[in-house]
Write a protein that holds these residues in place. Structure first.
Motif, PDB file in Angstrom:
ATOM      1  N   VAL A   1       0.830  -1.208   0.000  1.00 24.54           N
ATOM      2  CA  VAL A   1       0.000   0.000   0.000  1.00 24.54           C
ATOM      3  C   VAL A   1       0.867   1.262   0.000  1.00 24.54           C
ATOM      4  CG1 VAL A   1      -1.738   1.324   1.264  1.00 24.54           C
ATOM      5  CG2 VAL A   1      -1.993  -1.165   1.012  1.00 24.54           C
ATOM      6  N   PRO A   2       1.906   1.360   0.843  1.00 21.18           N
ATOM      7  CA  PRO A   2       2.782   2.540   0.743  1.00 21.18           C
ATOM      8  C   PRO A   2       3.412   2.699  -0.637  1.00 21.18           C
ATOM      9  CG  PRO A   2       3.145   1.441   2.824  1.00 21.18           C
ATOM     10  CD  PRO A   2       2.251   0.542   2.013  1.00 21.18           C
ATOM     11  N   ALA A   3       3.704   1.584  -1.321  1.00 17.77           N
ATOM     12  CA  ALA A   3       4.265   1.682  -2.667  1.00 17.77           C
ATOM     13  C   ALA A   3       3.245   2.275  -3.634  1.00 17.77           C
ATOM     14  CB  ALA A   3       4.731   0.314  -3.139  1.00 17.77           C
ATOM     15  N   LEU A   4       2.011   1.808  -3.581  1.00 22.89           N
ATOM     16  CA  LEU A   4       0.976   2.361  -4.442  1.00 22.89           C
ATOM     17  C   LEU A   4       0.745   3.837  -4.136  1.00 22.89           C
ATOM     18  CD1 LEU A   4      -1.619  -0.567  -4.269  1.00 22.89           C
ATOM     19  CD2 LEU A   4      -0.104  -0.026  -6.186  1.00 22.89           C
ATOM     20  N   ARG A   5       0.721   4.147  -2.860  1.00 24.16           N
ATOM     21  CA  ARG A   5       0.512   5.536  -2.443  1.00 24.16           C
ATOM     22  C   ARG A   5       1.622   6.445  -2.969  1.00 24.16           C
ATOM     23  NH1 ARG A   5       2.279   5.694   2.976  1.00 24.16           N
ATOM     24  NH2 ARG A   5       0.452   4.471   3.596  1.00 24.16           N
ATOM     25  N   GLU A   6       2.874   6.005  -2.802  1.00 24.53           N
ATOM     26  CA  GLU A   6       4.003   6.838  -3.207  1.00 24.53           C
ATOM     27  C   GLU A   6       4.114   6.961  -4.723  1.00 24.53           C
ATOM     28  OE1 GLU A   6       7.425   9.192  -3.296  1.00 24.53           O
ATOM     29  OE2 GLU A   6       5.839   8.869  -1.813  1.00 24.53           O
ATOM     30  N   MET A   7       3.874   5.885  -5.450  1.00 23.81           N
ATOM     31  CA  MET A   7       3.949   5.975  -6.903  1.00 23.81           C
ATOM     32  C   MET A   7       2.896   6.933  -7.448  1.00 23.81           C
ATOM     33  SD  MET A   7       5.039   2.149  -8.222  1.00 23.81           S
ATOM     34  CE  MET A   7       3.947   1.169  -7.192  1.00 23.81           C
ATOM     35  N   LYS A   8       1.691   6.881  -6.899  1.00 27.62           N
ATOM     36  CA  LYS A   8       0.653   7.811  -7.336  1.00 27.62           C
ATOM     37  C   LYS A   8       1.020   9.239  -6.959  1.00 27.62           C
ATOM     38  CE  LYS A   8      -4.345   8.662  -7.036  1.00 27.62           C
ATOM     39  NZ  LYS A   8      -4.333  10.004  -6.437  1.00 27.62           N
ATOM     40  N   ARG A   9       1.557   9.441  -5.754  1.00 24.99           N
ATOM     41  CA  ARG A   9       1.929  10.797  -5.310  1.00 24.99           C
ATOM     42  C   ARG A   9       3.063  11.356  -6.147  1.00 24.99           C
ATOM     43  NH1 ARG A   9       5.611  13.647  -3.148  1.00 24.99           N
ATOM     44  NH2 ARG A   9       7.050  11.875  -3.105  1.00 24.99           N
ATOM     45  N   ARG A  10       4.073  10.534  -6.398  1.00 21.99           N
ATOM     46  CA  ARG A  10       5.282  11.029  -7.048  1.00 21.99           C
ATOM     47  C   ARG A  10       5.086  11.268  -8.542  1.00 21.99           C
ATOM     48  NH1 ARG A  10      11.166   8.271  -6.109  1.00 21.99           N
ATOM     49  NH2 ARG A  10      10.293   8.282  -3.989  1.00 21.99           N
ATOM     50  N   TYR A  11       4.362  10.384  -9.201  1.00 24.58           N
ATOM     51  CA  TYR A  11       4.266  10.470 -10.660  1.00 24.58           C
ATOM     52  C   TYR A  11       2.904  10.932 -11.165  1.00 24.58           C
ATOM     53  CZ  TYR A  11       8.380   7.578  -9.872  1.00 24.58           C
ATOM     54  OH  TYR A  11       9.582   7.091  -9.410  1.00 24.58           O
ATOM     55  N   GLY A  12       1.923  10.938 -10.283  1.00 20.07           N
ATOM     56  CA  GLY A  12       0.628  11.529 -10.588  1.00 20.07           C
ATOM     57  C   GLY A  12      -0.016  11.058 -11.864  1.00 20.07           C
ATOM     58  N   SER A  13      -0.515  12.030 -12.626  1.00 18.70           N
ATOM     59  CA  SER A  13      -1.304  11.712 -13.813  1.00 18.70           C
ATOM     60  C   SER A  13      -0.483  11.070 -14.923  1.00 18.70           C
ATOM     61  CB  SER A  13      -1.967  12.981 -14.353  1.00 18.70           C
ATOM     62  OG  SER A  13      -0.981  13.945 -14.715  1.00 18.70           O
TER      63      SER A  13
END
Length: 539
Positions: A428-440
């Motif tokens: 879950v932290p990986a999914l959260r961080e990838m979405k936060r860092r790379y966004g759209s």
């Protein structure tokens, strides 16, 4: 790149166990041949002839030892924050929408990738899609009636498709289906496409799910159960079984049985469980023992975890998306004091540790950016970047394990998404961080795109990200998110007598299998003597 053209460009280490067979290809079909979780015929001939006698079953050790406790087992319990809960709900809904929008309302066929101008439907995607509709109904994304209708359309269409040995006038043969079907006709896409044991197995997982999910005494749901049982029982598993008891990966009219076969820990385990559970065309239990023969060679330590190795994470996720292996063990498990669920958990931790160590010095790898599995890639290209020679790949079975390592800096979010049920505290932290860092750039209408690569800087571009979504990568995200959140898919599949029979005939005992027996007050019917299992008979 289009699927059948980029197949020819895949570069694979020798003897690499590569999955999703027609994404590599077959000797004599114009594409280099590699095994999918198995070994090539030439390699097998050196170690064990095709006519070898059935392997001797391992002696059962009863009572089974408790599942071994490791640092991974005792990881701090993970508690979702409200923002994490919101992320998972949003991701699950978006990923479900991919299957609902991509699937044809007229035929039920689901494409390999979407949106796309390609013409192939993927039978594996259909299996995930059939399961997705039940999830959507439970979550309120669609109504139950909508799920029933789309499921009926799909099953009726599949049952109506011709099954014969012609090269261009069939969707399958002996109950198996071709890997890719023409989305307009439902027939074999082209002469390069094999009749696939693993893609048929992925389809049948979805078919058994709907057989056990739609239980109402209505004409529509009775028909679903009838069609699902008929499609599953049509699969002639022994026809594709070699004399040495291993399942071939497939067949084609032009080349007959493929020289590659399923041996060793991989997604191939689902095909054996399904074959063992069949009532009309069952595999012998010796097939499971044949599949296990290389386990000891793959067992070992990798980046701090002792596990049964298979480099790409999809091999640790596909079968588990439908079958709950927590607390149930076969003979090999008992000897090691582990279950396959714990093995997948360790594989997830090992991949994360590999990314933290980052031996290839790929950009952005770390504790929250990781995940190697079969996925799209930026393309075949070799260039020098900051003094390092980099070779990038198109679609490839990326992975890291004792068996092999293939890494070009491409991260596939499905690797972490499909691991949320095993190790939510790191997935879950990986999914959260990838979405936060790379966004759209990587998160859009249908959730995470198939893959991205922060290390790809060709022509001074700062970043490569895919524009495609693939059904076989969307599926594990959706199913494992739901299993993490509610256990829904696992619970439905536990009710299916074919799944229970297949596991029991493979030698699995303990856990929920024993509990189901106690609740039923009787053992699962023997598929070699029953004609139709009671739970699937039409009322």
């Amino acid at each position: 790149m289009r699927v059948k053209t980029f197949l020819k460009k895949i570069r694979t280490p020798a003897a690499m166990p590569f999955s999703l067979f027609s994404r590599t290809a077959l000797a004599g079909m114009g594409v280099a041949a590699f095994a999918c979780g198995g070994v090539s015929y030439a390699h097998a001939a050196q170690s064990q002839p095709a006519t070898a006698p059935a392997p001797t079953a391992l002696p059962a050790q009863v009572p089974a030892p408790p599942v071994a406790q490791t640092p991974v087992d005792s990881a701090k319990a993970f508690i979702l924050t409200s923002s994490d809960t919101q992320l998972l709900e949003d991701l699950e809904h978006r990923t479900f929408s991919w299957f609902w929008d991509a699937g044809s309302a007229k035929t039920g066929l689901v494409p390999d990738r979407y949106p796309s101008d390609q013409t192939q439907a993927s039978v594996a995607s259909i299996g995930f899609g059939l399961t997705a509709y039940g999830i959507g109904a439970e979550r309120g994304y669609i109504t139950h009636a909508q799920a029933v209708q789309r499921t009926l359309v799909t099953l009726r269409y599949l049952k109506s498709l011709p099954q014969n040995d012609t090269p261009n006038k069939a969707a399958g043969f002996h109950g198996f289906f071709y890997h890719f079907l023409n989305r307009e006709t439902g027939l074999r896409l082209n002469p390069d496409i094999e009749l696939s044991s693993i893609d048929t197995a992925l389809l049948m997982q979805g078919i058994l799910f709907v057989e056990s999910y739609y239980t109402a005494n209505t004409p529509a749901e009775r028909e679903i159960r009838h069609l699902a049982n008929a499609l599953y029982q049509d699969v002639d598993w022994p026809w594709l079984c070699r004399p040495d008891h291993r399942l071939s990966m497939g067949w084609s009219p032009e080349h007959k049985f493929l020289p590659n076969y399923w041996e060793g820990y991989s997604e191939g385990m689902m095909a054996y469980v399904l074959g063992l559970g069949s009532t009309l065309h069952p595999l012998a239990p010796s097939s499971w023992q044949a599949w296990l023969t290389t386990n000891d060679k793959r067992w070992g330590e990798y980046y701090g975890q002792t596990l049964l190795n298979f480099a790409p994470l999809f091999g640790h996720q596909y079968t588990h998306s439908w079958i709950d292996f927590r607390g149930i063990q076969d003979d090999w498990n008992r000897q090691k004091g582990i279950d396959y669920f714990e093995n997948s958990r360790r594989a997830t931790y090992a991949q994360r540790a590999y990314a933290i160590a980052n031996p290839g010095k790929w950009q952005d790898y770390g504790p929250e950016v990781w995940g190697l599995t079969a996925s799209d890639g930026p393309g075949e290209l070799t260039e020098t970047d900051n003094g390092l020679t980099r070779h990038f790949l198109s679609y490839s079975a990326r992975g890291a394990g004792r068996d092999y390592t293939q890494d070009d800096g491409t991260i596939a979010p499905t690797a972490a998404g499909g691991a949320v049920a095993f190790a939510p505290e790191i997935a879950v932290p990986a999914l959260r961080e990838m979405k936060r860092r790379y966004g759209s750039r990587i998160y859009g209408q249908y959730g995470f795109v198939d893959a991205f690569n922060p290390s790809f800087h060709h022509n001074n571009q700062p970043f490569w990200s895919d524009t495609a979504y693939l059904g076989i990568d969307q599926g594990p995200i959706l199913l494992m998110l739901e299993n993490r959140r509610s256990g829904f898919v696992w619970s439905v599949m536990k009710r299916n007598p074919a799944i229970r029979a297949g596991l029991e005939r493979a030698g699995f005992k303990g856990g929920w299998l024993d509990e189901v027996k106690k609740q039923a007050g009787t053992a699962t019917p023997n598929p070699t003597t029953a004609t139709v299992s009671p739970a699937t008979a039409i009322p």
